[in-house]
Write a protein that holds these residues in place. Structure first.
Motif, PDB file in Angstrom:
ATOM      1  N   LEU A   1       0.843  -1.182   0.000  1.00  0.00           N
ATOM      2  CA  LEU A   1       0.000   0.000   0.000  1.00  0.00           C
ATOM      3  C   LEU A   1       0.885   1.240   0.000  1.00  0.00           C
ATOM      4  O   LEU A   1       2.052   1.185   0.380  1.00  0.00           O
ATOM      5  N   ASN A   2       0.306   2.360  -0.377  1.00  0.00           N
ATOM      6  CA  ASN A   2       0.993   3.636  -0.279  1.00  0.00           C
ATOM      7  C   ASN A   2       0.874   4.129   1.161  1.00  0.00           C
ATOM      8  O   ASN A   2      -0.205   4.055   1.757  1.00  0.00           O
ATOM      9  N   ASP A   3       1.981   4.612   1.711  1.00  0.00           N
ATOM     10  CA  ASP A   3       1.933   5.024   3.122  1.00  0.00           C
ATOM     11  C   ASP A   3       0.991   6.203   3.351  1.00  0.00           C
ATOM     12  O   ASP A   3       0.418   6.348   4.429  1.00  0.00           O
ATOM     13  N   ASN A   4       0.762   7.060   2.341  1.00  0.00           N
ATOM     14  CA  ASN A   4      -0.195   8.154   2.492  1.00  0.00           C
ATOM     15  C   ASN A   4      -1.608   7.621   2.723  1.00  0.00           C
ATOM     16  O   ASN A   4      -2.387   8.202   3.488  1.00  0.00           O
ATOM     17  N   LEU A   5      -1.948   6.527   2.057  1.00  0.00           N
ATOM     18  CA  LEU A   5      -3.257   5.918   2.242  1.00  0.00           C
ATOM     19  C   LEU A   5      -3.413   5.397   3.671  1.00  0.00           C
ATOM     20  O   LEU A   5      -4.442   5.608   4.318  1.00  0.00           O
ATOM     21  N   VAL A   6      -2.368   4.760   4.183  1.00  0.00           N
ATOM     22  CA  VAL A   6      -2.424   4.236   5.550  1.00  0.00           C
ATOM     23  C   VAL A   6      -2.520   5.388   6.552  1.00  0.00           C
ATOM     24  O   VAL A   6      -3.261   5.311   7.535  1.00  0.00           O
ATOM     25  N   HIS A   7      -1.799   6.476   6.296  1.00  0.00           N
ATOM     26  CA  HIS A   7      -1.906   7.645   7.170  1.00  0.00           C
ATOM     27  C   HIS A   7      -3.338   8.182   7.171  1.00  0.00           C
ATOM     28  O   HIS A   7      -3.859   8.583   8.217  1.00  0.00           O
ATOM     29  N   GLN A   8      -3.989   8.196   6.023  1.00  0.00           N
ATOM     30  CA  GLN A   8      -5.389   8.644   5.962  1.00  0.00           C
ATOM     31  C   GLN A   8      -6.282   7.716   6.780  1.00  0.00           C
ATOM     32  O   GLN A   8      -7.182   8.180   7.492  1.00  0.00           O
TER      33      GLN A   8
END
Length: 129
Positions: A39-46
């Motif tokens: 996954l993209n880490d920005n997605l996980v942060h969201q």
């Protein structure tokens, strides 16, 4: 005009909960967890901020509760008259200073100020006397 053939992926609430649980593990890096789940880490942060995820049960971690800043009143002993002798013992030094400690999580700040300059302390906004 080219159309992106890659479709947007949809993730189940269970999968999101599994990723967020891995992020809550002690010493876990969000970037490393995101990479391990492809996954993209920005997605996980969201997801961690609550956007795009169904509410998951809170993880058992020790967090500092957010609270509104509050004013803490201080009472200071009366100052001795200026004609008093200036002999100060070691035990009296601790009583002759203003010590303010502020902590938020793991970060702490300590301010030490002489009682004789309490007005200056108040002017700088540290305390209101």
């Amino acid at each position: 005009m080219e159309v992106n053939p890659k479709q947007r992926r949809r993730h189940s609430a269970e999968f999101k909960a599994q990723v967020l649980a891995a992020c809550a593990a002690p010493g876990a890096s969000v970037a490393a967890v995101a990479l391990s789940f492809q996954l993209n880490d920005n997605l996980v942060h969201q997801w961690r901020r609550g956007r795009g995820a169904s509410p998951a049960p809170p993880a058992t971690s020790t967090t500092v509760a957010e609270s509104a800043p509050q004013f803490i009143s201080l009472s200071l002993p009366p100052l001795p008259p200026p004609s008093a002798p200036a002999i100060v013992t070691g035990a009296a030094v601790a009583a002759e200073e203003i010590r303010l400690e502020f902590k938020r999580g793991a970060i702490g700040v300590s301010v030490t100020w002489p009682v004789s300059a309490a007005a200056d302390c108040a002017e700088r906004g540290f305390a209101r006397c």
